[in-house]
Design a protein around this motif. Structure first.
Motif, PDB file in Angstrom:
ATOM      1  N   ASP A   1       9.598 -23.929 -10.340  1.00  0.00           N
ATOM      2  CA  ASP A   1       8.884 -22.702 -11.049  1.00  0.00           C
ATOM      3  C   ASP A   1       7.538 -22.219 -10.821  1.00  0.00           C
ATOM      4  OD1 ASP A   1      11.346 -22.638 -12.165  1.00  0.00           O
ATOM      5  OD2 ASP A   1      10.521 -23.810 -13.978  1.00  0.00           O
TER       6      ASP A   1
ATOM      7  N   LYS B   1       0.680 -14.824 -15.647  1.00  0.00           N
ATOM      8  CA  LYS B   1       2.186 -15.329 -15.579  1.00  0.00           C
ATOM      9  C   LYS B   1       2.686 -16.442 -16.474  1.00  0.00           C
ATOM     10  CE  LYS B   1       3.238 -12.712 -11.593  1.00  0.00           C
ATOM     11  NZ  LYS B   1       3.600 -12.584 -10.148  1.00  0.00           N
TER      12      LYS B   1
ATOM     13  N   ARG C   1       6.822 -19.623 -22.239  1.00  0.00           N
ATOM     14  CA  ARG C   1       8.122 -19.639 -23.461  1.00  0.00           C
ATOM     15  C   ARG C   1       9.340 -19.189 -23.602  1.00  0.00           C
ATOM     16  NH1 ARG C   1       3.495 -15.790 -24.622  1.00  0.00           N
ATOM     17  NH2 ARG C   1       4.559 -13.558 -24.287  1.00  0.00           N
ATOM     18  N   HIS C   2       9.586 -19.415 -22.738  1.00  0.00           N
ATOM     19  CA  HIS C   2      11.155 -19.360 -22.573  1.00  0.00           C
ATOM     20  C   HIS C   2      11.608 -20.485 -21.206  1.00  0.00           C
ATOM     21  CE1 HIS C   2      10.830 -15.649 -23.255  1.00  0.00           C
ATOM     22  NE2 HIS C   2       9.674 -14.963 -22.454  1.00  0.00           N
TER      23      HIS C   2
ATOM     24  N   ARG D   1       6.616 -20.295  -7.297  1.00  0.00           N
ATOM     25  CA  ARG D   1       6.836 -18.933  -7.758  1.00  0.00           C
ATOM     26  C   ARG D   1       6.084 -17.737  -8.712  1.00  0.00           C
ATOM     27  NH1 ARG D   1      12.875 -20.581  -7.621  1.00  0.00           N
ATOM     28  NH2 ARG D   1      12.502 -21.028  -9.435  1.00  0.00           N
ATOM     29  N   LEU D   2       5.119 -18.354  -9.438  1.00  0.00           N
ATOM     30  CA  LEU D   2       4.023 -18.017 -10.265  1.00  0.00           C
ATOM     31  C   LEU D   2       3.291 -17.917  -9.161  1.00  0.00           C
ATOM     32  CD1 LEU D   2       4.625 -19.457 -13.766  1.00  0.00           C
ATOM     33  CD2 LEU D   2       6.021 -17.640 -12.756  1.00  0.00           C
TER      34      LEU D   2
ATOM     35  N   LEU E   1       8.564 -25.123 -17.311  1.00  0.00           N
ATOM     36  CA  LEU E   1       8.007 -25.031 -15.845  1.00  0.00           C
ATOM     37  C   LEU E   1       7.811 -26.776 -14.851  1.00  0.00           C
ATOM     38  CD1 LEU E   1       5.277 -22.604 -16.569  1.00  0.00           C
ATOM     39  CD2 LEU E   1       7.263 -21.607 -15.788  1.00  0.00           C
TER      40      LEU E   1
ATOM     41  N   ALA F   1      -3.862   6.230   0.572  1.00  0.00           N
ATOM     42  CA  ALA F   1      -4.943   5.530   1.808  1.00  0.00           C
ATOM     43  C   ALA F   1      -4.496   5.916   3.410  1.00  0.00           C
ATOM     44  CB  ALA F   1      -5.187   3.944   1.572  1.00  0.00           C
TER      45      ALA F   1
ATOM     46  N   HIS G   1      11.901 -13.001  -9.949  1.00  0.00           N
ATOM     47  CA  HIS G   1      10.966 -13.533  -8.934  1.00  0.00           C
ATOM     48  C   HIS G   1      10.987 -12.252  -8.011  1.00  0.00           C
ATOM     49  CE1 HIS G   1       7.816 -15.199  -6.199  1.00  0.00           C
ATOM     50  NE2 HIS G   1       8.604 -16.007  -4.958  1.00  0.00           N
TER      51      HIS G   1
ATOM     52  N   GLY H   1      -9.670   2.190  -7.464  1.00  0.00           N
ATOM     53  CA  GLY H   1     -10.371   2.376  -6.406  1.00  0.00           C
ATOM     54  C   GLY H   1      -9.590   2.696  -5.301  1.00  0.00           C
ATOM     55  N   ILE H   2      -9.810   3.245  -4.236  1.00  0.00           N
ATOM     56  CA  ILE H   2      -8.881   3.202  -2.937  1.00  0.00           C
ATOM     57  C   ILE H   2      -9.957   3.279  -1.290  1.00  0.00           C
ATOM     58  CG2 ILE H   2      -7.270   4.871  -1.593  1.00  0.00           C
ATOM     59  CD1 ILE H   2      -6.504   6.170  -3.306  1.00  0.00           C
TER      60      ILE H   2
ATOM     61  N   HIS I   1      -0.231   2.960  -1.736  1.00  0.00           N
ATOM     62  CA  HIS I   1      -0.886   2.628  -2.085  1.00  0.00           C
ATOM     63  C   HIS I   1      -1.766   3.207  -0.728  1.00  0.00           C
ATOM     64  CE1 HIS I   1      -4.953   1.719  -3.709  1.00  0.00           C
ATOM     65  NE2 HIS I   1      -5.099   0.784  -2.691  1.00  0.00           N
TER      66      HIS I   1
ATOM     67  N   SER J   1       3.401 -16.358 -19.526  1.00  0.00           N
ATOM     68  CA  SER J   1       3.744 -15.891 -20.795  1.00  0.00           C
ATOM     69  C   SER J   1       5.905 -16.914 -20.022  1.00  0.00           C
ATOM     70  CB  SER J   1       4.490 -14.661 -19.898  1.00  0.00           C
ATOM     71  OG  SER J   1       4.607 -14.015 -19.549  1.00  0.00           O
ATOM     72  N   ALA J   2       5.910 -17.679 -19.365  1.00  0.00           N
ATOM     73  CA  ALA J   2       7.095 -17.710 -18.259  1.00  0.00           C
ATOM     74  C   ALA J   2       7.563 -19.020 -19.474  1.00  0.00           C
ATOM     75  CB  ALA J   2       6.786 -18.427 -16.802  1.00  0.00           C
TER      76      ALA J   2
ATOM     77  N   ASP K   1       9.777 -11.435 -18.686  1.00  0.00           N
ATOM     78  CA  ASP K   1       8.614 -12.419 -18.362  1.00  0.00           C
ATOM     79  C   ASP K   1       9.110 -14.042 -18.524  1.00  0.00           C
ATOM     80  OD1 ASP K   1       7.518 -10.017 -19.981  1.00  0.00           O
ATOM     81  OD2 ASP K   1       8.032 -11.634 -22.127  1.00  0.00           O
ATOM     82  N   GLN K   2       9.809 -13.790 -17.442  1.00  0.00           N
ATOM     83  CA  GLN K   2      10.729 -14.888 -17.066  1.00  0.00           C
ATOM     84  C   GLN K   2       9.884 -14.487 -15.763  1.00  0.00           C
ATOM     85  OE1 GLN K   2      13.942 -17.160 -18.349  1.00  0.00           O
ATOM     86  NE2 GLN K   2      13.836 -16.079 -20.210  1.00  0.00           N
ATOM     87  N   HIS K   3       8.455 -14.626 -14.902  1.00  0.00           N
ATOM     88  CA  HIS K   3       8.242 -14.314 -14.092  1.00  0.00           C
ATOM     89  C   HIS K   3       8.750 -15.501 -12.741  1.00  0.00           C
ATOM     90  CE1 HIS K   3       5.508 -11.711 -15.371  1.00  0.00           C
ATOM     91  NE2 HIS K   3       5.412 -12.642 -16.475  1.00  0.00           N
ATOM     92  N   ALA K   4       9.643 -17.091 -13.230  1.00  0.00           N
ATOM     93  CA  ALA K   4       9.383 -18.136 -12.330  1.00  0.00           C
ATOM     94  C   ALA K   4      11.629 -18.076 -12.182  1.00  0.00           C
ATOM     95  CB  ALA K   4       9.495 -19.525 -13.256  1.00  0.00           C
ATOM     96  N   ASP K   5      12.123 -17.228 -12.643  1.00  0.00           N
ATOM     97  CA  ASP K   5      13.729 -16.774 -12.550  1.00  0.00           C
ATOM     98  C   ASP K   5      13.439 -16.434 -11.314  1.00  0.00           C
ATOM     99  OD1 ASP K   5      15.868 -16.177 -13.852  1.00  0.00           O
ATOM    100  OD2 ASP K   5      15.380 -15.047 -12.738  1.00  0.00           O
TER     101      ASP K   5
ATOM    102  N   GLU L   1     -22.049 -16.341   1.551  1.00  0.00           N
ATOM    103  CA  GLU L   1     -22.006 -14.933   0.714  1.00  0.00           C
ATOM    104  C   GLU L   1     -20.741 -15.098   0.018  1.00  0.00           C
ATOM    105  OE1 GLU L   1     -22.480 -11.141   2.602  1.00  0.00           O
ATOM    106  OE2 GLU L   1     -20.008 -10.531   1.878  1.00  0.00           O
TER     107      GLU L   1
END
Lengths: 404, 466
Positions: free
Chosen positions: A358, A344, A350-351, A361-362, A354, B122, B104, A44-45, B118, A347-348, B96-100, A272
């Motif tokens: 780090d 995130k 795995r490398h 930043r996530l 943390l 709008a 980032h 939506g917008i 966007h 996925s992060a 995939d390394q979002h923390a790099d 609410e």
């Protein structure tokens, strides 16, 4: 567009604004092409925001605010002294197209008071949608409020043209519904939700077009004495049994020409907000109503902190959680970590192992998450989750949402 | 140190060519200076190198580059080059390394550009001007933060393909004439774009949809920052709306509970409950007004025959001929039914004939319209009508011709050949037999004759039951 039409627009927009729903999402991408007008993009917008912080996405109006029903919470009930007006089908079509061409809206959200009969009213609304689609090739978004007392065939006709149908349950319990909306019947409303859901599911299987963006509903909060727990139980049932896309919560708001049955003071808007947070926990974070309610007292959510934090404070033995090892379900339960941040992290990690830097930043919610997690270079010192003053340390003093 | 100068704005092509060459030469990011603005594409580089071989990058990287080149940050090309360099040198899954820190930072640039796009989708507002060529022309002025004018074009073309419009911005302009998109140079803010009545109407709408009891300007500004306000006519009303809100709420709270000034509309309220069709003719009018569930049919085909008929015969759906004439059982299958009824000694005029589904569903093949069976969902949709209809006719026996009718009447899938004969329907004594079109489709003469004799026998049995 003449003065009289502008005047009517004022009355019928004012009369429609207590409906919280504004979503214009969920429709399949399509466009009207050279002969038609408009498109939907899936998401939506929001084309503007008013000073109440709510977005303006659809032209949200009533076909008429004349109404034969007498629901006490509603400004348009038949015993109210509010100014009345009525659009013709052609006028609604003209307004929708005119505003759409100026890029003010994503489409139309049409609701109505009940005039003559539920069927007559529903048919007029259906005609607006049909005229837009068929005579003008309108490919923008159309949300029709369904009148549950209308005949099944008419509701299904509406589903042929609309992107989304909704039926407002308004009150979470049958008991309150009886007291506040004597002409309405909770059984009828749920039966129609069931019917619409059945049609939506069938149409999807048979690859037909029928209310492709599903159905939604609204519950008014704070007009009756229902607890947050019973509101959430109702939502839980609606999501599971009727496949609803959204339940909107609308904190009962003072209206001009109010009925004497209503509470004088509205509930805090924060209530609410907490219900929306809880609703999200129900749908996307794997929480049960029972778990959410256990975070508060007496069936009411804690207004001072969000329901996930409230739950975590009462279940401290499950923390801290190691961000480098915990599974998705448990990470989702860490206060301050949203679903996106969790994905995130998954996925992060795995490398790399943390560290706090780090995580900063996530996620934007690290301040709140800190006492509840373990990172490669961090462990909450001295069992921070055992501290009695943890709640105070995490709450930012704030009451900016309350008017009083 | 190499200096590469790219075109002003989002120079995706220039960046791509530069990256290809830099990759071929294995030039590290530290050895490149990126600058923007000079007209020549490659600064000190010789144009002979322009066609480097394509560089193979993960899709996600390509998408990120396309967005980030639109950012106004002068460092964008250097950052993207560092990304490409690392991806090509062993870090394929870098995104995939979002923390790099680099990832980032790029994600934030990406997000900023997406948000800008966007918000332009709008908050851009068209004004309608009379077009000298006839009709209307729509013009908008907008000030984006980033170089997104070309990135937003597909959205506006798709949405407003049937209109003639122009979008002017300080970063470039777009013009659509219903057929072709033209991009133009940066524009100046137009002196005045006159507002029409719709702009006035929109302002009234904006003011009216605001709930003064929920005033929350912080939330509004978070989503609609002030920088956008200048080009949105409705925002002119905001200060007054916010100022007046507390007094409006106070007035609502202080007001005594209202006493209704109007009489209770007793008659109308009572009449409201009586909306169900009260005669067969009434129901048929309603059916004829309705749209087919699947588009295509010319008209709805209601049932036909006397109310109070002893037998109601329910078929599947109107066919090609029924759809043209608006009457049931007038096509080939209908003629076969008439013949079989005659043979069984039953007067067709004394029966009530109708269909489970009221609209013809077909696929067009050349000039022919080929019948399509209704789905279970479609049958359900029409069931309410069928049941209401039978309620008016009140037959002693309802005969279902074929599986669709049997499904509609019994609410469950029925195997006609196995279950033919008497069957209790939802509230009605019933009888199931084949649809006459089944007889038409049988291949052998002999087979058809036998089936037809069985069909006639079924009709006799049904008549005896009624």
């Amino acid at each position: 567009m003449d003065d009289a039409l502008i005047e009517k627009l004022g009355i019928l927009a004012d009369a429609a604004k207590y409906d919280a729903s504004c979503a214009s999402s969920g429709a399949k991408p399509r466009s009207g092409g050279k002969e038609g007008l408009g498109s939907t993009t899936g998401a939506g917008i929001c084309h503007a925001y008013t000073p109440d912080g709510r977005c303006v996405s659809l032209l949200k109006i009533l076909l008429t605010n004349h109404c034969l029903f007498d629901c006490v919470y509603c400004i348009n009930r038949r015993s109210s002294n509010v100014r009345r007006a009525r659009f013709t089908v052609a006028e609604v079509v003209e307004l929708t197209l005119g505003f759409y061409k100026r890029n003010c809206i994503e489409g139309l959200f049409l609701s109505s008071g009940i005039i003559r009969s539920p069927d007559h009213t529903m048919e007029q609304m259906m005609l607006v949608a049909r005229t837009l689609r068929r005579d003008h090739g309108f490919a923008g978004y159309i949300h029709l409020k369904t009148i549950p007392e209308a005949s099944p065939w008419l509701i299904e006709q509406a589903g042929l043209w609309a992107d989304r149908l909704s039926i407002n349950l308004e009150l979470p319990t049958d008991h309150s519904l009886k007291a506040f909306a004597p002409e309405k019947n909770g059984g009828t409303i749920k039966a129609v939700m069931g019917q619409v859901n059945e049609r939506i599911v069938e149409a999807k299987e048979e690859r037909r077009r029928f209310s492709p963006a599903g159905q939604s509903t609204q519950l008014i909060v704070g007009a009756d004495d229902a607890t947050d727990r019973s509101v959430l139980e109702t939502s839980g049932t609606l999501y599971q049994r009727y496949g609803l896309r959204r339940v909107y919560y609308s904190a009962f708001s003072p209206i001009p020409e109010a009925s004497s049955v209503l509470p004088v003071k509205p509930p805090p808007l924060q209530r609410e907000n907490r219900l929306y947070q809880a609703d999200w926990l129900l749908r996307y974070y794997g929480f049960t109503v029972e778990e959410i309610a256990s975070g508060g007292e007496g069936g009411m959510l804690d207004l001072g902190i969000d329901p996930k934090l409230a739950w975590a404070l009462k279940n401290r033995e499950r923390f801290p959680v190691d961000v480098n090892r915990a599974d998705r379900e448990m990470l989702l339960r860490v206060p301050g970590l949203g679903a996106r941040a969790v994905d995130k992290i998954l996925s992060a990690r795995r490398h790399t192992r943390l560290r706090m830097e780090d995580l900063g930043r996530l996620s934007n919610g690290l301040r709140r998450a800190r006492p509840f997690l373990i990172a490669a270079d961090y462990h909450p010192a001295g069992g921070l989750t055992d501290r009695l003053d943890l709640r105070q340390r995490l709450v930012t003093p704030s009451s900016q949402l309350s008017l009083f | 140190m190499r200096t590469i100068t790219l075109r002003e704005g989002a120079d995706l092509d220039g960046f791509r060519r530069a990256v290809r060459r830099l990759a071929a030469a294995r030039t590290a990011p530290e050895a490149v200076l990126w600058s923007v603005g000079a007209p020549s594409l490659f600064g000190d580089e010789a144009p002979a190198f322009e066609n480097g071989a394509p560089v193979l990058l993960p899709q996600a990287v390509g998408r990120l580059i396309e967005t980030v080149v639109c950012h106004s940050d002068p460092e964008r090309y250097a950052l993207l080059h560092r990304l490409v360099w690392r991806v090509l040198n062993g870090e394929r899954a870098l995104l995939d390394q979002h923390a790099d820190p680099l990832v980032h930072r790029l994600e934030r640039l990406d997000k900023a550009v997406r948000r800008d796009i966007h918000k332009m989708h709008a908050f851009l507002r068209f004004r309608a001007l009379p077009d000298p060529a006839g009709g209307e022309r729509y013009v908008a002025w907008f000030e984006p933060d980033h170089h997104i004018v070309e990135a937003v074009a597909p959205f506006f073309v798709e949405r407003f393909e049937s209109m003639v419009w122009t979008i002017l911005t300080p970063k470039g302009s777009l013009h659509w004439d219903r057929h072709r998109l033209m991009t133009g140079p940066p524009a100046e803010r137009p002196d005045s774009l006159a507002d029409d009545r719709f702009a006035e109407g929109w302002l009234r709408y904006y003011e009216s949809t605001f709930n003064p009891a929920r005033v929350n300007p912080t939330a509004m500004r978070a989503e609609m920052p002030r920088k956008f306000w200048a080009n949105m006519p409705e925002t002119a009303a905001i200060p007054a709306m916010v100022r007046a809100a507390p007094a409006r709420v106070q007035a609502m709270l202080e007001a005594e509970a209202a006493i209704p000034r109007r009489r209770m509309p007793e008659k109308a309220v009572a009449a409201m409950a009586r909306q169900a069709p009260d005669s067969l003719a009434d129901l048929n009018r309603l059916i004829q007004r309705s749209e087919p569930l699947v588009p295509g049919a010319t008209q709805a085909v209601p049932g036909e025959g006397p109310e109070g008929a002893a037998i109601a015969i329910v078929g599947e759906q109107p066919g090609d001929q029924e759809d043209r004439e608006g009457r049931p059982f007038v096509g080939p299958a209908g003629q076969l039914l008439t013949a079989a009824l005659e043979e069984a000694g039953i007067d067709r005029g004394g029966l009530y004939l109708t269909n489970a589904v009221k609209h013809f569903k077909f696929v067009q093949r050349g000039k022919r319209r080929i019948h399509q069976s209704p789905t279970a969902g479609e049958v359900k949709h029409y069931r309410w009508w069928l049941m209401t209809e039978l309620g008016f006719v009140r037959p002693r026996l309802v005969v279902a011709l074929g599986a669709t009718a049997a499904l509609a009447l019994s609410g469950r899938p029925v195997s006609v050949l196995r279950e033919r004969g008497p069957m209790a329907f939802d509230g009605w004594d019933g009888f199931v037999t084949v649809h006459p079109s089944y007889l038409l489709r049988l291949p052998g003469e002999e087979e058809r004759r036998r089936a037809q004799a069985e069909f006639v026998a079924d009709l006799r049995r049904a008549a005896a039951l009624a």
